[in-house]
Design a protein around this motif. Structure first.
Motif, PDB file in Angstrom:
ATOM      1  N   GLU A 301      36.923  -2.135  17.940  1.00 45.59           N
ATOM      2  CA  GLU A 301      38.474  -2.134  18.111  1.00 45.59           C
ATOM      3  C   GLU A 301      39.172  -2.677  16.978  1.00 45.59           C
ATOM      4  OE1 GLU A 301      39.391  -0.486  21.068  1.00 45.59           O
ATOM      5  OE2 GLU A 301      37.547  -0.183  21.710  1.00 45.59           O
ATOM      6  N   VAL A 302      38.841  -3.123  15.889  1.00 43.70           N
ATOM      7  CA  VAL A 302      39.483  -3.544  14.958  1.00 43.70           C
ATOM      8  C   VAL A 302      39.052  -2.960  13.668  1.00 43.70           C
ATOM      9  CG1 VAL A 302      40.254  -5.685  13.822  1.00 43.70           C
ATOM     10  CG2 VAL A 302      39.475  -5.908  16.260  1.00 43.70           C
ATOM     11  N   LEU A 303      38.184  -3.451  12.858  1.00 49.10           N
ATOM     12  CA  LEU A 303      37.849  -2.764  11.469  1.00 49.10           C
ATOM     13  C   LEU A 303      36.424  -2.084  11.927  1.00 49.10           C
ATOM     14  CD1 LEU A 303      38.899  -5.461   9.043  1.00 49.10           C
ATOM     15  CD2 LEU A 303      40.190  -3.530   9.769  1.00 49.10           C
ATOM     16  N   GLY A 304      35.677  -2.278  12.778  1.00 44.46           N
ATOM     17  CA  GLY A 304      34.311  -1.991  13.084  1.00 44.46           C
ATOM     18  C   GLY A 304      33.900  -0.482  12.424  1.00 44.46           C
ATOM     19  N   GLY A 305      34.912   0.393  13.012  1.00 50.33           N
ATOM     20  CA  GLY A 305      34.758   1.976  12.493  1.00 50.33           C
ATOM     21  C   GLY A 305      34.979   2.207  11.056  1.00 50.33           C
ATOM     22  N   PRO A 306      36.281   1.840  10.715  1.00 57.67           N
ATOM     23  CA  PRO A 306      36.558   1.883   9.305  1.00 57.67           C
ATOM     24  C   PRO A 306      35.588   1.258   8.527  1.00 57.67           C
ATOM     25  CG  PRO A 306      38.464   1.566  10.559  1.00 57.67           C
ATOM     26  CD  PRO A 306      37.336   1.290  11.522  1.00 57.67           C
ATOM     27  N   PHE A 307      34.921  -0.040   8.776  1.00 51.81           N
ATOM     28  CA  PHE A 307      34.272  -0.612   7.872  1.00 51.81           C
ATOM     29  C   PHE A 307      32.803   0.053   7.636  1.00 51.81           C
ATOM     30  CE2 PHE A 307      30.587  -3.940   7.697  1.00 51.81           C
ATOM     31  CZ  PHE A 307      30.946  -4.407   6.507  1.00 51.81           C
ATOM     32  N   VAL A 308      32.116   0.736   8.806  1.00 47.82           N
ATOM     33  CA  VAL A 308      31.053   1.394   8.431  1.00 47.82           C
ATOM     34  C   VAL A 308      31.099   2.486   7.677  1.00 47.82           C
ATOM     35  CG1 VAL A 308      29.309   2.628   9.782  1.00 47.82           C
ATOM     36  CG2 VAL A 308      30.245   0.307  10.847  1.00 47.82           C
ATOM     37  N   ALA A 309      32.285   3.286   7.831  1.00 50.43           N
ATOM     38  CA  ALA A 309      32.358   4.423   7.269  1.00 50.43           C
ATOM     39  C   ALA A 309      32.732   4.194   5.674  1.00 50.43           C
ATOM     40  CB  ALA A 309      33.702   5.128   7.673  1.00 50.43           C
ATOM     41  N   VAL A 310      33.583   3.044   5.409  1.00 43.75           N
ATOM     42  CA  VAL A 310      33.894   2.600   4.078  1.00 43.75           C
ATOM     43  C   VAL A 310      32.218   2.144   3.448  1.00 43.75           C
ATOM     44  CG1 VAL A 310      34.949   1.181   2.752  1.00 43.75           C
ATOM     45  CG2 VAL A 310      36.157   2.070   4.327  1.00 43.75           C
ATOM     46  N   THR A 311      31.627   1.268   4.184  1.00 45.23           N
ATOM     47  CA  THR A 311      30.412   0.798   3.622  1.00 45.23           C
ATOM     48  C   THR A 311      29.400   1.998   3.205  1.00 45.23           C
ATOM     49  OG1 THR A 311      30.560  -1.256   4.906  1.00 45.23           O
ATOM     50  CG2 THR A 311      28.530  -0.652   3.910  1.00 45.23           C
ATOM     51  N   LEU A 312      29.326   3.118   4.103  1.00 48.66           N
ATOM     52  CA  LEU A 312      28.304   3.763   4.002  1.00 48.66           C
ATOM     53  C   LEU A 312      28.952   4.959   2.454  1.00 48.66           C
ATOM     54  CD1 LEU A 312      27.776   5.480   7.372  1.00 48.66           C
ATOM     55  CD2 LEU A 312      26.165   4.089   5.751  1.00 48.66           C
ATOM     56  N   TRP A 313      30.179   4.872   2.417  1.00 47.45           N
ATOM     57  CA  TRP A 313      30.558   5.687   1.149  1.00 47.45           C
ATOM     58  C   TRP A 313      30.519   5.030  -0.108  1.00 47.45           C
ATOM     59  CZ3 TRP A 313      31.426   9.262  -1.946  1.00 47.45           C
ATOM     60  CH2 TRP A 313      32.598   9.237  -3.022  1.00 47.45           C
ATOM     61  N   THR A 314      30.466   3.662   0.279  1.00 47.59           N
ATOM     62  CA  THR A 314      30.526   2.955  -1.190  1.00 47.59           C
ATOM     63  C   THR A 314      29.276   2.859  -1.667  1.00 47.59           C
ATOM     64  OG1 THR A 314      32.133   1.188  -0.181  1.00 47.59           O
ATOM     65  CG2 THR A 314      30.782   0.418  -1.915  1.00 47.59           C
ATOM     66  N   PHE A 315      28.103   2.736  -0.705  1.00 50.44           N
ATOM     67  CA  PHE A 315      26.787   2.651  -1.336  1.00 50.44           C
ATOM     68  C   PHE A 315      26.378   4.251  -1.771  1.00 50.44           C
ATOM     69  CE2 PHE A 315      25.979  -0.801   1.460  1.00 50.44           C
ATOM     70  CZ  PHE A 315      24.910  -1.567   0.621  1.00 50.44           C
ATOM     71  N   ALA A 316      26.887   5.257  -0.923  1.00 48.33           N
ATOM     72  CA  ALA A 316      26.593   6.678  -1.793  1.00 48.33           C
ATOM     73  C   ALA A 316      27.524   6.977  -3.099  1.00 48.33           C
ATOM     74  CB  ALA A 316      27.339   7.852  -0.643  1.00 48.33           C
ATOM     75  N   PHE A 317      28.652   6.179  -3.339  1.00 50.38           N
ATOM     76  CA  PHE A 317      29.288   6.241  -4.589  1.00 50.38           C
ATOM     77  C   PHE A 317      28.634   5.352  -5.443  1.00 50.38           C
ATOM     78  CE2 PHE A 317      32.521   4.249  -7.255  1.00 50.38           C
ATOM     79  CZ  PHE A 317      32.977   5.268  -7.864  1.00 50.38           C
ATOM     80  N   ALA A 318      28.271   4.478  -5.393  1.00 49.43           N
ATOM     81  CA  ALA A 318      27.506   3.599  -6.310  1.00 49.43           C
ATOM     82  C   ALA A 318      26.106   4.059  -6.643  1.00 49.43           C
ATOM     83  CB  ALA A 318      27.323   2.123  -5.622  1.00 49.43           C
ATOM     84  N   ILE A 319      25.187   4.669  -5.619  1.00 46.86           N
ATOM     85  CA  ILE A 319      24.192   5.348  -6.008  1.00 46.86           C
ATOM     86  C   ILE A 319      23.984   6.773  -6.768  1.00 46.86           C
ATOM     87  CG2 ILE A 319      22.095   6.234  -4.898  1.00 46.86           C
ATOM     88  CD1 ILE A 319      22.289   4.375  -2.735  1.00 46.86           C
ATOM     89  N   LEU A 320      25.221   7.418  -6.532  1.00 49.03           N
ATOM     90  CA  LEU A 320      25.469   8.805  -7.097  1.00 49.03           C
ATOM     91  C   LEU A 320      25.844   8.542  -8.524  1.00 49.03           C
ATOM     92  CD1 LEU A 320      26.914  10.824  -4.531  1.00 49.03           C
ATOM     93  CD2 LEU A 320      25.022  11.166  -5.247  1.00 49.03           C
ATOM     94  N   SER A 321      26.718   7.448  -8.602  1.00 48.44           N
ATOM     95  CA  SER A 321      27.194   7.283 -10.103  1.00 48.44           C
ATOM     96  C   SER A 321      26.357   6.873 -11.021  1.00 48.44           C
ATOM     97  CB  SER A 321      28.573   6.109  -9.791  1.00 48.44           C
ATOM     98  OG  SER A 321      29.467   6.587  -9.185  1.00 48.44           O
TER      99      SER A 321
END
Length: 543
Positions: A301-321
C-alpha cells in the motif's frame, strides 16, 4: 650487555648500534637526529601545525554546537596524528602512510554508512528536521498575530555580547531590549531623528550589518514589557517593528500546544502535535521510528509495488550493461588484436573516442538525438517518424541500455585488449595441434583466462551500473512517469534515482525513507559482490 653486531675494526655493522653506546637506536636514525632540523622536518612541522590549527578550530566549533561525538573524534585523531608523526621510532613508519588513508576512510565511508543507517530509523524529512525544542520555538513564532491597535516602533538594531538587541525611542528615552530582557531604559544612550546614535555596551549596526544578520534578526523576539499581554517586538527590515502576540503556546505540563481558541494539539509520540481532528502542526521533530521505514518499503500500500518493479529493472539494467559492454568490447578487441590488420592502432583510437568524451555531455547529446519530435534519429535517419524513444516505458528502457552501451564498451575494449595480449600464444598453438577450432579455443582458453584477469573489474562495473544515476537522470529523468503512482516513480527509474526522488524531488522529502532504501542498496551490492568474488576465486584455479 649489548649484543649488537660489530664490523671488523670495532665499528658497528650498517643499521646496528655500537657496543656499549647504551642508546639502543639504529645508526641511521641517530644520524638523522644529529643533522638537526632539516628541510623535511621543517615542512612536516609546518604541515602538522596547520593540521592542528584546523583541528583545534573544529574542536571548538564542535564544543559550541554540542557535537560531542565529533569533538571526541577530532581530539583522538589529532593526538594520534601528533604521536605518529613526531615520535622518533621506526615502528611507526608504516602508520605515517596508513594514517591519512584511515582518516579519510572513517570520514567519507564508515561515517557516511553509519549516519545513513541511523537516519533510516528516524522520521527525518520535511517537517521533521529539527529537535523538539526547535519545533516548539518555530511553532510559537510562526503562529503569531499583530496586536490590534498597537503602533509601529521605529527601531535600531544593536549587537552586544549576548547577541542582537532592538532599541527604540519612547518619550525621549532610549529603550533597549533583547530576547531575554524587555525594553528598558539604557543609560548613556543617545538618539538623533528617532534613531539611536550611540548605545554603551552595544554596537549600532548600519544597513550592511543588518543585512549580514538578517537570518538571526528574523528570529529575534523582544518582549515589550514584563507582562506577556504586552506582546513582543518583531522586525523584518531592521527599521520598523510591531508588537505581536502568540496564538499558540506550549503547555509543558500536558506536553501540548494550545491555541488561543482553546484547541489542544497533543504530542502523538511520532514527532508532531496533532489536534482532535487529526490535523498535525508543522514543523514536527525527529524521533526514532524503528523499522517503520523498512516496513513502508515492503508494504504494497506504500512502496511495495514500485519497489519490486524498480528493483527488478535495476538488476536487469546493471546485468545487461555489464554483459553487453563486456562482450562488445571483447569482440572488437579480438577483431583488432590481429597483427596482420593494417591501421589497427587508428581503429583502436577511433573506438576509444566515446570514452574520452565527457560522459554527461554524451548523455545530453543522446537525449537530444532521441527526442521524439525534433531528434536527429527520428527526423533524419528515420525520415520523420515519431518513434517514442524516451516517451514509452519499454522504448525508454531500450534507449537507456543502448546509450550506456555506447558509453561503456570503449573501456571494456581497452581492458580486454590488454588482457588478450597477456594470454600466452603457446596455449592457442597447443589447442590447434589438438584440433580445437576458434569457438572451442574461445570457450576453453580466451574466456576463462579473461575472466580471471577482468573478473574484479566486472564486479566493480556491476556495482557502478547498479547505482548509475547519471545516465538515468540526464537521459530520461527516470521517466516516463507513471501517472497512477503517488511516488513519482518512472519507467526507467533504478533504485538510486528512486531514492533521489523520495529524498529531494517529492512533495514531502523523506530522508529517513530514502536512507532505508540506501541501506538496502548497500546490502544488495555487498552481497552480490561477495558472492561474485567467491566465484572469481574459483576461476583463479584455471590460471
Amino acid at each position: 650487555m649489548s649484543t649488537s653486531t660489530t664490523a671488523p675494526g670495532g665499528t658497528a655493522a650498517p643499521g646496528q648500534t655500537r657496543d656499549g653506546d647504551g642508546l639502543g637506536e639504529p645508526l641511521d636514525l641517530r644520524r638523522s637526529h644529529s643533522r638537526g632540523f632539516g628541510l623535511g622536518f621543517v615542512v612536516k612541522l609546518i604541515l602538522m601545525a596547520l593540521i592542528n590549527a584546523f583541528g583545534l578550530y573544529g574542536i571548538l566549533a564542535a564544543w559550541a554546537a554540542g557535537s560531542w561525538g565529533i569533538l571526541a573524534f577530532l581530539v583522538l585523531a589529532l593526538v594520534v596524528a601528533d604521536l605518529v608523526y613526531f615520535l622518533p621510532t621506526r615502528r611507526l613508519l608504516p602508520a605515517k602512510y596508513l594514517f591519512p588513508g584511515l582518516i579519510f576512510l572513517l570520514v567519507f565511508q564508515i561515517f557516511v554508512v553509519i549516519y545513513t543507517a541511523a537516519t533510516a530509523f528516524t522520521n527525518y524529512g520535511d517537517g521533521h528536521n529539527a529537535s523538539k525544542d526547535a519545533a516548539i520555538t518555530q511553532l510559537t513564532t510562526t503562529y503569531e498575530q499583530r496586536i490590534e491597535g498597537t503602533d509601529a516602533y521605529p527601531v535600531t538594531v544593536l549587537e552586544g555580547e549576548d547577541g542582537l538587541a532592538l532599541a527604540t525611542v519612547r518619550d525621549g528615552q532610549v529603550l533597549v531590549g533583547t530576547a531575554d530582557q524587555p525594553l528598558t531604559p539604557l543609560d548613556g544612550a543617545t538618539a538623533a531623528d528617532g534613531r539611536i546614535a550611540e548605545a554603551p555596551g552595544y554596537e549600532v549596526l548600519d544597513y550592511g550589518g543588518v543585512v549580514a544578520v538578517a537570518g538571526e534578526l528574523s528570529d529575534l523576539r523582544v518582549p515589550v514589557g514584563e507582562q506577556e499581554a504586552e506582546g513582543v517586538l518583531r522586525t523584518d527590515d531592521g527599521r520598523t517593528a510591531y508588537a505581536y502576540e502568540p496564538t499558540l503556546v506550549h503547555d509543558e505540563a500536558a506536553d501540548a500546544m494550545v491555541a488561543d481558541d482553546g484547541t489542544v494539539y497533543a504530542n502523538n509520540g511520532e514527532g508532531a502535535f496533532v489536534g482532535p481532528d487529526g490535523e498535525a502542526l508543522r514543523p514536527g521533530w525527529r524521533v526514532f521510528v524503528g523499522l517503520d521505514n523498512f516496513g513502508a518499503i515492503f508494504d504494497p500500500e506504500v512502496l511495495g509495488g514500485p519497489f519490486v518493479a524498480v528493483t527488478l529493472w535495476t538488476f536487469a539494467f546493471a546485468i545487461l550493461s555489464v554483459a553487453l559492454t563486456f562482450f562488445l568490447g571483447l569482440l572488437l578487441a579480438i577483431l583488432f588484436n590481429d597483427e596482420k590488420l593494417r591501421f589497427r592502432n587508428l581503429y583502436r583510437a577511433i573506438i576509444f573516442l566515446p570514452y574520452a568524451f565527457p560522459g554527461f555531455l554524451s548523455i545530453l547529446i543522446w537525449a537530444g538525438l532521441l527526442n521524439t519530435d525534433f531528434g536527429f534519429v527520428n527526423e533524419i535517419l528515420l525520415g520523420g517518424t515519431a518513434v517514442p524513444w524516451l516517451d514509452n516505458a519499454w522504448m525508454a528502457k531500450l534507449s537507456v541500455v543502448l546509450v550506456n552501451l555506447w558509453l561503456g564498451f570503449p573501456y571494456m575494449f581497452l581492458v580486454t585488449t590488454g588482457a588478450l595480449q597477456a594470454i600466452p600464444g603457446e596455449l592457442y598453438e597447443s589447442a590447434e595441434m589438438d584440433g580445437a577450432g576458434p569457438v572451442r579455443q574461445f570457450r576453453a582458453i580466451t574466456l576463462p583466462m579473461l575472466l580471471v584477469a577482468v573478473g574484479p573489474m566486472l564486479i566493480a562495473s556491476f556495482a557502478m551500473n547498479f547505482n548509475n544515476f547519471n545516465v538515468i537522470y540526464l537521459l530520461t529523468g527516470g521517466g516516463p512517469q507513471d501517472l497512477e503512482s503517488t511516488t513519482g516513480v518512472g519507467g526507467t527509474d533504478i533504485l538510486i534515482s528512486f531514492v533521489y526522488k523520495i529524498a529531494f524531488a517529492g512533495g514531502n522529502n523523506d530522508y529517513g525513507l530514502a536512507s532505508a532504501l540506501s541501506i538496502l542498496i548497500f546490502i544488495m551490492v555487498a552481497v552480490i559482490s561477495a558472492l561474485t568474488f567467491r566465484r572469481s576465486k574459483a576461476l583463479e584455479e584455471i590460471s
